[in-house]
Every structure is written in structure tokens, then in C-alpha cells.
Design an enzyme around this catalytic site. Structure first.
Site, PDB file in Angstrom:
ATOM      1  N   GLY A  28      37.701  -4.547  23.404  1.00 54.08           N
ATOM      2  CA  GLY A  28      36.502  -5.377  23.512  1.00 54.08           C
ATOM      3  C   GLY A  28      36.613  -6.776  22.940  1.00 54.08           C
ATOM      4  N   ARG A  63      41.955  -3.905  35.866  1.00 55.30           N
ATOM      5  CA  ARG A  63      43.166  -4.252  35.104  1.00 55.30           C
ATOM      6  C   ARG A  63      42.962  -4.010  33.619  1.00 55.30           C
ATOM      7  NH1 ARG A  63      41.893  -8.139  31.077  1.00 55.30           N
ATOM      8  NH2 ARG A  63      41.716 -10.254  31.907  1.00 55.30           N
ATOM      9  N   GLY A  91      44.024  -4.971  23.233  1.00 56.31           N
ATOM     10  CA  GLY A  91      44.016  -5.500  24.590  1.00 56.31           C
ATOM     11  C   GLY A  91      43.169  -6.753  24.675  1.00 56.31           C
ATOM     12  N   LYS A  98      42.619 -17.300  36.357  1.00 51.91           N
ATOM     13  CA  LYS A  98      41.303 -16.690  36.548  1.00 51.91           C
ATOM     14  C   LYS A  98      40.276 -17.568  35.856  1.00 51.91           C
ATOM     15  CE  LYS A  98      39.693 -13.090  34.236  1.00 51.91           C
ATOM     16  NZ  LYS A  98      39.439 -11.690  33.801  1.00 51.91           N
ATOM     17  N   LYS A 155      34.625 -11.932  17.464  1.00 52.59           N
ATOM     18  CA  LYS A 155      34.325 -10.563  17.877  1.00 52.59           C
ATOM     19  C   LYS A 155      35.187  -9.586  17.082  1.00 52.59           C
ATOM     20  CE  LYS A 155      33.477  -9.708  22.290  1.00 52.59           C
ATOM     21  NZ  LYS A 155      33.631  -9.681  23.780  1.00 52.59           N
TER      22      LYS A 155
END
Length: 320
Positions: free
Chosen positions: A220, A110, A291, A67, A226
Site C-alpha cells: 500500500g 500487476r 511493493g 504510466k 504513507k
């Protein structure tokens, strides 16, 4: 080569298909049948954008690809969502490109599926209250997936910009659930499952906020720097992720790892729970799923949508 335009994705890919594809990928990774390639993610020095590649190979599903895309924070001025991407699939037998698929909606589906899979295996028994941190574009997908695959009776939410909470309220109403805007201490105390989906670079949910049996899907953080969770909260939880190396490198657990309060050995790939090699929640009070987003998830949903598009005559074949 088959092309599936972005505009066709909504009529092809269902949340159920995305959930099944992501769950299967986690299992394949745990069995050693599939692996992700190192992520490339860089600031390009134009429009404050982050651009990169995520790829991998699933030997069980014979899915190879990548991707390409990233995050353009100024896209509202162009009438576009901030996340832009395209998935490219290749024939693993020959290396020839086999498909190009619009990746924006697939990424949202997803990502939401991944947090829903984590809740299926890690949420405390009898979870009824869903807590949402963040009210951006992705939050509606997260809430829909959580409710579709859970048994939630109400939703509570918080966002750094309260005016945006209408998205959460509207989505909850669409799902037939009551919604209430709350502060973070109350959210952490009342929610059985918490989904955080922001672009924060400093902790929002603190250790003292979270009380009682809780599962947190931290969705996130996918870039170095982050952060959504207090490292002290991470240190006291049982930890799970999609890809351990990404989690300590660019995911939510990077900060606790940097402080040496957790290490890679303290983190379990969710697929190990899915295939029965790890007990999952066990007696832990708090579980966290980090995630980070792996390329194999994108490839799995893209391959599924190409098959559906071909069956329904919505895929475009081109010669290259």
C-alpha cells in the site's frame, strides 16, 4: 499508434500473463537489462488528488514508456474508482508513440502479480493461511492472485472499516475458501502470508502481532508519509523490494530508514532471488516484500496486452 481502451483490458489480460510479465521484469532489472526512471508524484492542490509519472526502459524486451495517473480520493462521487491511469508506449528506435493503453485494471493486475511473485519466492514452506489487511478495491485482486499461485486453505482479514470486509468475504467465497474477520494480533499470529493493501499513514501491523514464520507483502505504501508496518517489525525482518531506491524514498521501508534501523544495503531487489543471486528467505523467520510499484511493471503488462489486442482485433489504430 495503437489504442487499447480500458473496457477491453478485462477480456485480454489474464492473471497468469500479468504474473509472467512482472516476474520477467524483476529478473531483467536484476540482470541490469532494464531500469526505472525517477518517479514524479505530486499533490496537485485540487480534489485532494495525487498525480504523477512512472516510466522506464527494458532493453531486453525493448519496451519504453510511462504510466501517467494517480489517486483521486473523491472519485466515488463520480462513479469512478480512486486510481486512474493510462500507459503510453514508445518505439525505442524512433521515439514515436506506439500505443496508449487504459491503465486502471492493468495497475490492479500487476500490483497483485507483484505480491504473488514475492510469495512464490519468499513464503514459508507449507503456507496455508492467507491474511489480508485492507478491503479496498485492490484487495480482491490481491487475494485472487495469491490464491491462484499459492496453496491457501483459508483466509483471515482485517480492515479499519469493518463494514467493508464483505468484499474479502465475497472474494474468498468466489475462490471456494472459508473467510473469517479477525483482529490484527490474531491475524499476525495465524497467517503464514500477509498482504497489506491500504492507504494508511500510520502503522497498522505491529511487531508484537507477527509470530512464527511469516511472509508479508506490503503493497500500500507508494508515497512519502504513507505507512502500514511498525518500523520495529521491518527492522527484524529480511527485506526485499521491487526497487531499492523507491523503497527507502517513498515505500514502506522509508520509516525504518529514517530511523536508521535499516539502510539500503539491508534491502534486496526481489529479482536477485529470481535469477538465483540471493538465497531469498533462507533461515529468516519474517520476510517482507515492499511493493512500491515500478513503471517497468506497467510497461510490461501494457506491452503484453497490446500484442493480445492486435492479435484479437481489439486494438484501434489511429494516426497522430
Amino acid at each position: 499508434m495503437w489504442v487499447v481502451p480500458e473496457g477491453e483490458i478485462a477480456g485480454l489480460m489474464t492473471p497468469e500473463a500479468a504474473f509472467d510479465a512482472v516476474e520477467a521484469v524483476f529478473a531483467a532489472m536484476a540482470r541490469g537489462d532494464a531500469r526505472n526512471f525517477p518517479v514524479v508524484r505530486e499533490a496537485i492542490g485540487h480534489e485532494d488528488a495525487l498525480y504523477g509519472f512512472k516510466g522506464g526502459f527494458d532493453g531486453a524486451g525493448l519496451t519504453l514508456g510511462l504510466k501517467a495517473g494517480g489517486y483521486w480520493p473523491n472519485n466515488a462521487g463520480h462513479g469512478l474508482i480512486n486510481h486512474q491511469s493510462t500507459v503510453f508506449l514508445f518505439d525505442p528506435d524512433t521515439g514515436r508513440v506506439s500505443a496508449a493503453v487504459g491503465g486502471n485494471l492493468l495497475t490492479a493486475l500487476r500490483t497483485a502479480a507483484a505480491s504473488a511473485v514475492s510469495s512464490k519466492y519468499l513464503a514459508p514452506q507449507g503456507a496455508r493461511v492467507l491474511g489480508m489487511i485492507g478491503a479496498g478495491h485492490q484487495s480482491a485482486f490481491q487475494m485472487r492472485a495469491a490464491v491462484r499461485f499459492g496453496a491457501f486453505e483459508r483466509v483471515i482479514g482485517w480492515n479499519p472499516h469493518p463494514a467493508m470486509l464483505t468484499r474479502l468475504a465475497d472474494t474468498a467465497a468466489e475462490l471456494g475458501l472459508p473467510f473469517e474477520a479477525v483482529d490484527l494480533p490474531r491475524l499476525g499470529a495465524e497467517a503464514d502470508v500477509i498482504i497489506s493493501i491500504t492507504s494508511a499513514f500510520a502503522p497498522l501491523l505491529m511487531n508484537a502481532h507477527v509470530k512464527g514464520p511469516t511472509h508479508i507483502a506490503a503493497m500500500g505504501t507508494d508515497t512519502r508519509g504513507k505507512q502500514e508496518l511498525d518500523p520495529a517489525l521491518v527492522a527484524r525482518a529480511r527485506l526485499f523490494t521491487d526497487e531499492v531506491a523507491q523503497s527507502v524514498g517513498i515505500g514502506e521501508f522509508q520509516h525504518a530508514a529514517a530511523q536508521k534501523t535499516v539502510s539500503a544495503d539491508d534491502i534486496t531487489a526481489l529479482g536477485q532471488v529470481i535469477i538465483g543471486r540471493h538465497e531469498g528467505r533462507g533461515d529468516a523467520e519474517v520476510t517482507i516484500f515492499d511493493g512500491t510499484g515500478v513503471g517497468l511493471q506497467d510497461l510490461a503488462v501494457a506491452a503484453a496486452v497490446v500484442n493480445l489486442a492486435k492479435q484479437q482485433g481489439k486494438a484501434i489504430e489511429v494516426e497522430i
